[in-house]
Design a protein around this motif. Sequence first.
Motif, mmCIF file in Angstrom:
data_model
loop_
_atom_site.group_PDB
_atom_site.id
_atom_site.type_symbol
_atom_site.label_atom_id
_atom_site.label_comp_id
_atom_site.label_asym_id
_atom_site.label_seq_id
_atom_site.Cartn_x
_atom_site.Cartn_y
_atom_site.Cartn_z
ATOM 1 N N GLY A 26 -2.331 56.874 47.501
ATOM 2 C CA GLY A 26 -1.315 56.384 46.566
ATOM 3 C C GLY A 26 -0.117 57.319 46.470
ATOM 4 O O GLY A 26 1.036 56.859 46.404
ATOM 5 N N TYR A 30 3.733 56.337 47.535
ATOM 6 C CA TYR A 30 4.817 56.517 46.569
ATOM 7 C C TYR A 30 5.879 57.476 47.112
ATOM 8 O O TYR A 30 7.084 57.277 46.885
ATOM 9 N N SER A 31 5.454 58.495 47.849
ATOM 10 C CA SER A 31 6.409 59.431 48.444
ATOM 11 C C SER A 31 7.261 58.748 49.504
ATOM 12 O O SER A 31 8.473 58.998 49.602
ATOM 13 N N TRP A 33 8.059 55.621 49.542
ATOM 14 C CA TRP A 33 9.015 54.768 48.833
ATOM 15 C C TRP A 33 10.173 55.598 48.277
ATOM 16 O O TRP A 33 11.341 55.186 48.370
ATOM 17 N N MET A 34 9.889 56.768 47.718
ATOM 18 C CA MET A 34 10.954 57.629 47.205
ATOM 19 C C MET A 34 11.847 58.138 48.326
ATOM 20 O O MET A 34 13.089 58.233 48.166
ATOM 21 N N ARG A 125 14.190 61.869 40.885
ATOM 22 C CA ARG A 125 12.864 61.266 40.776
ATOM 23 C C ARG A 125 11.956 62.043 39.836
ATOM 24 O O ARG A 125 11.011 61.474 39.261
ATOM 25 N N PHE A 129 9.867 60.289 36.960
ATOM 26 C CA PHE A 129 8.420 60.466 36.842
ATOM 27 C C PHE A 129 8.044 61.011 35.466
ATOM 28 O O PHE A 129 7.055 60.580 34.866
#
Length: 212
Positions: A26, A30-31, A33-34, A125, A129
């Motif tokens: 996960g 997510y990384s 996507w960032m 980000r 977060f």
Amino acid sequence: MGRMARSFLQSLLKLVNSVIGLVGMGMILYSFWMLRVWFRQVGTFWAAGPGSTPPWFIYTFLGLGVTFCLITCSGHVAAETANGHCLSCYMVLVFLLVMLEAAVTADVYLNRDWEEDFPEDPTGRLNDFKNFVRRNFEMCKGIGLVIVAAQASSIFLAMMLRALGPDCGSYYDSDDDYVPARLPILKNHVQHTPYIADPHVSSRNDSWNVNR
């Protein structure tokens, strides 16, 4: 009974270890996507210039995800082989990861100016977060507790499996194929040499009987 207990611990360790792997995957997704959003903002990979601050938060998040997955792979290998050295290395890796998480958590809770300990994040980000965690604190707290519980359970199960040791009889198809390494001490194999008669002696005895 020992083989059944060992098999149960191996399966349970793989199951608990899979939780760490899912968290790592996960984090990697997510990384990515960032990174995609960041590269779209800057236009090209080197558009920000050599003097700009790199997106350290994204790279750190990605590195942690890869670390989680590597630890998960090592845990599956250690659980499958039940080797003492592999289990010891796995326990050390998980313990170091728990210590790192505890240090970061203590710094965030005890230090009010914890944000100054980190460099400036050009992607923003980190703020996103942080705001997400504040808005969903109970959910993030539960996820964090599940991760810590999985890591602690992995260490405990690895210790129990290491105490049982590997299954030496698993490499044989049946119990009849297993040859014990040590023989009983009182079992002595005496080799009897066959008696061979001398033909010259027998012929001399026959001639002596005739003359007699």
